[in-house]
Design a protein around this motif. Structure first.
Motif, short mmCIF file in Angstrom:
data_model
loop_
_atom_site.label_atom_id
_atom_site.label_comp_id
_atom_site.label_asym_id
_atom_site.label_seq_id
_atom_site.Cartn_x
_atom_site.Cartn_y
_atom_site.Cartn_z
N ARG A 41 0.82 -1.22 0.00
CA ARG A 41 0.00 0.00 0.00
C ARG A 41 0.84 1.26 0.00
O ARG A 41 0.49 2.26 -0.60
CB ARG A 41 -0.87 0.03 1.27
N LEU A 77 -15.85 -5.94 -3.17
CA LEU A 77 -15.27 -4.82 -3.92
C LEU A 77 -16.21 -4.58 -5.10
O LEU A 77 -16.19 -5.33 -6.06
CB LEU A 77 -13.87 -5.20 -4.39
N SER A 137 -15.88 0.27 -8.00
CA SER A 137 -14.94 0.77 -7.00
C SER A 137 -13.66 1.26 -7.67
O SER A 137 -13.29 0.80 -8.75
CB SER A 137 -14.60 -0.34 -6.00
N ASP A 138 -13.01 2.21 -7.03
CA ASP A 138 -11.75 2.74 -7.57
C ASP A 138 -10.72 1.64 -7.77
O ASP A 138 -9.99 1.63 -8.75
CB ASP A 138 -11.17 3.79 -6.61
N GLU A 139 -10.68 0.73 -6.80
CA GLU A 139 -9.69 -0.35 -6.86
C GLU A 139 -9.85 -1.18 -8.14
O GLU A 139 -8.89 -1.46 -8.85
CB GLU A 139 -9.82 -1.29 -5.65
N GLU A 179 -9.02 0.78 -11.32
CA GLU A 179 -7.57 0.89 -11.49
C GLU A 179 -6.99 -0.42 -12.03
O GLU A 179 -6.15 -0.43 -12.92
CB GLU A 179 -6.96 1.22 -10.12
N LEU A 180 -7.50 -1.52 -11.49
CA LEU A 180 -7.06 -2.84 -11.91
C LEU A 180 -7.32 -3.04 -13.41
O LEU A 180 -6.46 -3.53 -14.15
CB LEU A 180 -7.81 -3.90 -11.09
N ARG A 187 -11.65 -7.60 -0.15
CA ARG A 187 -11.10 -6.26 -0.29
C ARG A 187 -9.70 -6.13 0.30
O ARG A 187 -8.85 -5.41 -0.22
CB ARG A 187 -12.04 -5.28 0.41
N HIS A 199 -1.51 -5.25 -7.71
CA HIS A 199 -2.37 -6.43 -7.52
C HIS A 199 -2.50 -7.29 -8.77
O HIS A 199 -3.54 -7.90 -9.00
CB HIS A 199 -3.76 -6.02 -7.02
#
Ligand SMILES: [Zn+2]
Lengths: 221, 300
Positions: free
Chosen positions: A77, B16, B20-22, B25-26, B61, B122
């Motif tokens: 992170r 998630l 979601s932003d995550e 982005e992925l 998450r 990730h």
């Protein structure tokens, strides 16, 4: 929670740590690899009983008087950049090492470590992550940050003053005829000798020595 | 709230959402990675497909990833003579844009941008080579362990997990594994859970978890778990064996915790705060710190 008993086998020490952690941080797993003790798991940033954030971490624990525990954030992170106080090797830099080493044994337990520097570090990071201004000032990077911290430690300022002070503290005895570190031009006996002797009772020689060595090479462990 | 409702609320907090932003982005990184690999290995026309916890239905998450397989045709040598060559060449190609972490078979992608250096994306790229024209089974390289190559099948793995009927248990046990810093390989751990719950598919979630932990605690060694992609060839026991002692001890202490303090002590309270609320609490937590340790930096 008691301070470390000297020369305990790593496996036994790992068990002690696991017990100590169980009281407040039951998620952590302690294990040994050879002589090294690792504490792994998700660190909960706790406040009034609630978890504000979590970070996956690995701590290489140390009970040593001369080495600090090493902390890695393993979840990826926090980027490894100077502004986030992460070294290029992924090591979190919680403090100037002597600030931790100078604590008494009783204040160097694993719970003190997690409740204090580790929690502070991640609170700081969680706010940074959300685009907030840092809750308190960080240290300057490299040697200037060390000088700042050692200056606070000895209650004096300026590179040559702090260095001289640490050199005196690394000696067996501080002599009255030595020139005073403060730069007044006087002998210590006519200036800061009482102050220096007080410092000597608080700052062990090995701390003064490690501080001096670090000023020359900030990266030493 | 009863135990199973509580466990469902923990699961919900680990979702998630697609927007979601995550995940956004992925998706964007994924496009870049594919373009890079296609350009670099144009002569070999690799098969690039995506799996990982989202495809398997086991995403949480707190620890999510995307597997991108990059398999070359069985008769292709342009991408590398040996599996090890392929692995190294793919690493080299990715290293032009990413900071690459070499894992056993996968290449983990992190940021190379000086502003966010080593921040995790990730994404695991898994290089390999199909065993034949059918483009189903593949060999992947292993840089640790006795065997240098592992036979695997992407679709079989995803299906096996996806249709296991115990996805909720897998997700919660993964969360348990992550929170406790247990280092057992995720795919071996998933297969172990499916194996242990084979006759418990219809039990309540809490019973399933307790069953798995009891088995982990009481078995002196890892059971033989077959890899559905290569039932006779791959020995997963060795992957589980290395971590068995800590899995076992941790499972034991988790069961004891449930006994003494209840389920909330295992997965924690489920908090639902908006991000503004979170910042406010973080601020007041920081304001209450009496001795702020100031972070430092010893080297670049
Ligand atoms: Zn003086």
């Amino acid at each position: 929670m008691k301070a470390r008993a000297p020369k305990i086998a790593p496996e036994a020490r790992a068990k002690e740590l696991q017990n100590d952690l169980g009281l407040k941080y039951p998620d952590f797993t302690v294990c040994c690899t050879g002589a090294k003790i690792y504490i792994r798991g998700a660190f909960p940033v706790l406040h009034e009983g609630t978890v504000l954030d979590r970070y996956q971490i690995e701590i290489e624990w140390s009970d040593s008087d001369t080495e600090v525990p090493l902390l890695r954030e393993t979840g990826g992170r926090i980027p490894w950049i100077a502004d986030r106080h992460m070294s290029r090797g992924g090591m979190a830099c919680l403090f100037v090492p002597e600030e931790w080493l100078l604590r008494s044994r009783e204040e160097k337990t694993v719970i003190h470590y997690l409740d204090g520097p580790v929690r502070n570090y991640f609170l700081w990071q969680s706010l940074y992550d959300r685009g907030e201004s840092p809750p308190w000032k960080d240290r300057a990077h490299f040697a200037p940050g060390l000088l700042e911290a050692y200056g606070e430690m000895v209650g004096m300022e300026g590179e040559s003053t702090v260095r001289c002070c640490l050199e005196y503290l690394s000696k067996e005895q501080i002599k009255g005829h030595w020139p005073c570190p403060c730069g007044s031009g006087k002998r210590t006996r006519d200036c800061h000798l009482t102050h220096m002797r007080e410092l000597q009772s608080k700052i062990p020689r090995y701390i003064a020595l490690s501080a001096l060595a670090r000023l020359t090479n900030p990266t030493i462990k | 709230m009863n135990t199973n409702e509580y466990l469902q609320s923990v699961l919900k907090s680990q979702d998630l959402p697609d927007d979601s932003d995550e995940l956004k982005e992925l998706q964007s990184h994924r496009k870049d990675v594919e373009a890079l690999l296609r350009k670099h290995f144009a002569a070999s026309s690799p098969t690039i497909r995506y799996g990982g916890s989202r495809a398997k239905g086991t995403l949480i998450r707190e620890y999510y990833d995307l597997d991108a397989i990059c398999y070359f045709p069985h008769d292709d040598t342009a991408a590398g003579e040996t599996l090890e060559d392929i692995y190294n060449n793919v690493e080299k190609a990715l290293s032009t844009t990413y900071y690459v972490d070499r894992k056993t078979s996968a290449l983990r992608l992190k940021s190379r941008d000086p502003q966010s250096f080593a921040k995790d994306f990730h994404i695991d790229v898994v290089p390999g080579r199909f065993t034949d024209d059918k483009k189903a089974d593949a060999f992947i390289y292993q840089n640790a362990g006795d065997k240098k190559r592992l036979k695997t099948n992407f679709d079989v793995h995803i299906e096996h997990v996806n249709e296991s009927g115990v996805l909720d248990a897998i997700r919660l046990l993964k969360l348990w594994k992550v929170r406790r810093g247990l280092r057992v390989k995720q795919f071996a751990f998933e297969l172990l859970i499916i194996h242990l719950l084979a006759k418990k598919k219809n039990s309540p979630l809490s019973d399933q978890l307790q069953h798995v932990w009891t088995e982990l605690r009481d078995r002196s060694e890892a059971p033989a778990v077959a890899d559905p992609a290569n039932p006779t060839g791959n020995d997963l026991t060795s992957l589980l064996k290395a971590e068995w002692a800590s899995l076992s001890t941790t499972a034991g202490s988790t069961l004891a915790t449930i006994q003494s303090s209840g389920w909330e002590s295992v997965f924690g309270k489920v908090e639902e705060k908006t991000s503004a609320q979170k910042v406010a609490v973080l601020r007041s937590a920081a304001a209450a710190v009496t001795v702020p340790t100031r972070p430092w930096l010893p080297e670049v």
